[in-house]
Write a protein that holds these residues in place. Structure first.
Motif, short mmCIF file in Angstrom:
data_model
loop_
_atom_site.label_atom_id
_atom_site.label_comp_id
_atom_site.label_asym_id
_atom_site.label_seq_id
_atom_site.Cartn_x
_atom_site.Cartn_y
_atom_site.Cartn_z
N THR A 175 0.82 -1.14 0.04
CA THR A 175 -0.03 0.22 0.30
C THR A 175 0.65 1.08 0.20
O THR A 175 1.42 1.07 0.67
CB THR A 175 -0.65 -0.04 1.41
OG1 THR A 175 0.14 -0.36 2.64
CG2 THR A 175 -1.42 -1.42 1.60
N PHE B 233 -0.47 2.63 4.72
CA PHE B 233 -1.67 3.78 4.16
C PHE B 233 -2.93 2.80 4.05
O PHE B 233 -2.31 2.46 2.31
CB PHE B 233 -2.05 5.29 3.90
CG PHE B 233 -2.61 5.60 4.02
CD1 PHE B 233 -3.02 6.41 5.36
CD2 PHE B 233 -3.89 5.79 3.10
CE1 PHE B 233 -4.41 6.93 5.65
CE2 PHE B 233 -5.62 6.65 3.14
CZ PHE B 233 -5.15 6.89 4.59
N ILE B 234 -4.04 2.50 4.49
CA ILE B 234 -4.99 1.44 4.29
C ILE B 234 -6.53 1.79 3.80
O ILE B 234 -6.75 2.31 5.41
CB ILE B 234 -5.17 -0.10 4.58
CG1 ILE B 234 -3.41 -0.69 4.12
CG2 ILE B 234 -6.38 -0.80 3.26
CD1 ILE B 234 -4.42 -1.45 5.31
N THR B 235 -7.14 2.60 2.79
CA THR B 235 -8.59 3.22 3.56
C THR B 235 -9.66 2.46 3.62
O THR B 235 -9.61 1.80 3.65
CB THR B 235 -8.97 4.29 1.89
OG1 THR B 235 -8.77 3.10 1.28
CG2 THR B 235 -8.43 4.45 1.02
N PRO B 236 -10.50 3.20 4.70
CA PRO B 236 -11.77 2.74 5.47
C PRO B 236 -12.13 1.63 4.00
O PRO B 236 -12.37 0.05 4.19
CB PRO B 236 -12.50 3.54 5.13
CG PRO B 236 -11.69 4.54 6.15
CD PRO B 236 -10.83 4.22 4.53
N GLU B 237 -12.54 1.67 2.83
CA GLU B 237 -13.05 0.97 1.47
C GLU B 237 -12.32 -0.08 0.96
O GLU B 237 -12.99 -0.82 1.06
CB GLU B 237 -12.78 1.84 0.52
CG GLU B 237 -14.14 2.63 0.72
CD GLU B 237 -14.08 4.48 1.28
OE1 GLU B 237 -12.31 4.17 2.12
OE2 GLU B 237 -14.19 4.68 2.27
N GLN B 238 -10.90 -0.08 1.20
CA GLN B 238 -9.95 -0.64 0.91
C GLN B 238 -9.98 -2.05 2.47
O GLN B 238 -10.50 -3.40 2.04
CB GLN B 238 -8.51 -0.62 0.52
CG GLN B 238 -8.02 0.29 -0.65
CD GLN B 238 -7.21 0.90 -0.40
OE1 GLN B 238 -6.29 1.63 0.63
NE2 GLN B 238 -6.75 1.01 -1.42
N CYS C 70 -12.51 -2.48 3.76
CA CYS C 70 -13.97 -2.89 4.02
C CYS C 70 -14.02 -4.60 2.77
O CYS C 70 -13.92 -5.49 2.89
CB CYS C 70 -15.17 -2.43 3.64
SG CYS C 70 -15.64 -1.63 5.24
#
Ligand code: SF4
Lengths: 149, 234
Positions: free
Chosen positions: B19, B23-28, B30
């Motif tokens: 990443t 950093f990982i987004t909430p969408e990723q 989920c």
């Protein structure tokens, strides 16, 4: 090593501004050869530029300034500076802006700089060792400020 | 050059997901929560290098890779290449202690340099202050912010080894924007001077630090202490 948003130099800046009379009393303002002028400049630089360290800052301190300053005011300012110290221990940086202002006050008060090991507690012991009376007053002022703020 | 795919003792594959510096987004997150059970993943493990290794049956590999790519993620790199960059959350919005915006810098370095071939694996760590949450002293190329516009660089660190060692301070308080020029120079010099599969610390041990240094006056950008001297005299 600390971050810009952790330091509050506003109060210290005001105090130093009041101490520096911009030549009103000193017949000839020595500007950057004066400890108070230098400390005031560091504080205003921090406020305008939002920096936490000034490289080579330590080497620029006018440590040949031998003027006599009001002991009470110096101790008060030193107590304020200590309050902004973050006890950074191993990460202490001599060129930290707080360290620079503190060192100016030390030259004014003790005639020399004190060792700083990144801890206010250890520092107060050093101040006591260097001058018992000043060290005791400094400790009392610092603790009092901590209690009320 | 290789991909971060490791066959485990029990036969499943450990696949490293890379990443932007961890950093990982909430969408990723989920999306991974849905994808992992779908491909029969046994579990996942967060790594010290800010990647996530997912344990999947070998036959699910293609489906898994397609799934993570749909989420804007990818399989990490492994072997004698510039690895993914470890970057701390030091920036104007996150860590209170950061002295400069280094998260963005770390992501940019990763985008530009990850997977470039090198004589041995080449690890980069970027930290926003001397606390060094990303272990910059243990990286081949460690960057530490010293102010909003300045950094210092440590070369030749090595963490995981029988003989771990800290990097040597090679650049002090240089302009942040000069980091790409410095990294290009270090990589070029390393490729020229390294013996077969030689780790940077050993190359430096043999030839010294000097060939890896660009003189300060030849670096792009300016540093701030000059500004303070002007401010002081104003
Ligand atoms: S290295 Fe410094 S800036 Fe980065 S996360 Fe750690 S404390 Fe924050």
């Amino acid at each position: 090593m600390i971050a810009e948003n952790e330091i509050n130099l506003q109060e210290i800046h005001e105090k130093l501004n009041n101490l520096c009379l911009d030549g009103e009393v000193c017949s000839n303002c020595e500007k950057n050869k004066c400890l108070i002028f230098f400390a005031k400049k560091v504080a205003s630089y921090v406020l305008t530029k939002k920096v936490t360290t000034i490289r080579q800052g330590m080497a620029m301190i006018p440590n040949h300034d031998l003027k006599t300053y009001s002991e009470d005011d110096m101790i008060e300012t030193l107590a304020m500076v200590l309050q902004q110290c973050k006890d950074c221990r191993d990460n202490h940086d001599d060129d930290c802006t707080i360290n620079l202002i503190r060192t100016c006050m030390e030259y004014a008060l003790f005639g020399d700089k004190l060792p700083y090991q990144g801890s206010v507690t250890l520092y107060l012991l050093e101040a006591q060792k260097s001058n018992g009376r000043v060290g005791d007053t400094l400790k009392a002022k610092y603790l009092n400020r901590k209690k009320t703020k | 050059m290789g991909k971060a795919i490791f066959k485990q003792r029990n036969g499943v594959l450990g696949v490293g997901i890379v990443t932007p510096c961890g950093f990982i987004t909430p969408e990723q997150l989920c999306g991974l929560g849905k994808l992992l059970p779908e491909v029969g993943a046994l579990g996942s493990k967060l790594t010290t290098r800010q990647t996530m290794v997912v344990l999947i049956p070998e036959e699910a590999f293609d489906r898994f890779v397609a799934g993570i790519r749909n989420l804007g993620l990818d399989v990490g790199v492994f072997g004698d290449v510039v690895r993914n960059v470890k970057g701390c959350p030091g920036n104007g919005e996150l860590c209170h202690r950061s002295l400069g915006n280094v998260f963005e810098l770390a992501v940019e370095i990763q985008q530009q340099y990850m997977n470039q071939p090198t004589p041995h694996d080449f690890k980069i760590s970027v930290a926003g202050c001397h606390r060094g949450c990303t272990d910059p002293h243990c990286a081949d190329f460690g960057v530490i912010a010293t102010g909003p516009k300045t950094v210092e660089v440590f070369l030749g660190g090595r963490g995981g080894s029988r003989r771990p060692q800290h990097g040597q301070k090679a650049y002090v308080n240089i302009p942040k924007e000069s980091i790409f020029v410095v990294l290009d120079h270090v990589l070029d010099t390393y490729r020229k001077l390294a013996e077969d599969h030689e780790r940077l610390c050993n190359t430096i041990g043999r030839v010294g630090l000097d060939p890896f240094i660009i003189q300060a006056e030849k670096l792009p950008g300016t540093v701030e202490e000059d500004e303070f001297a002007d401010f002081l005299n104003s």
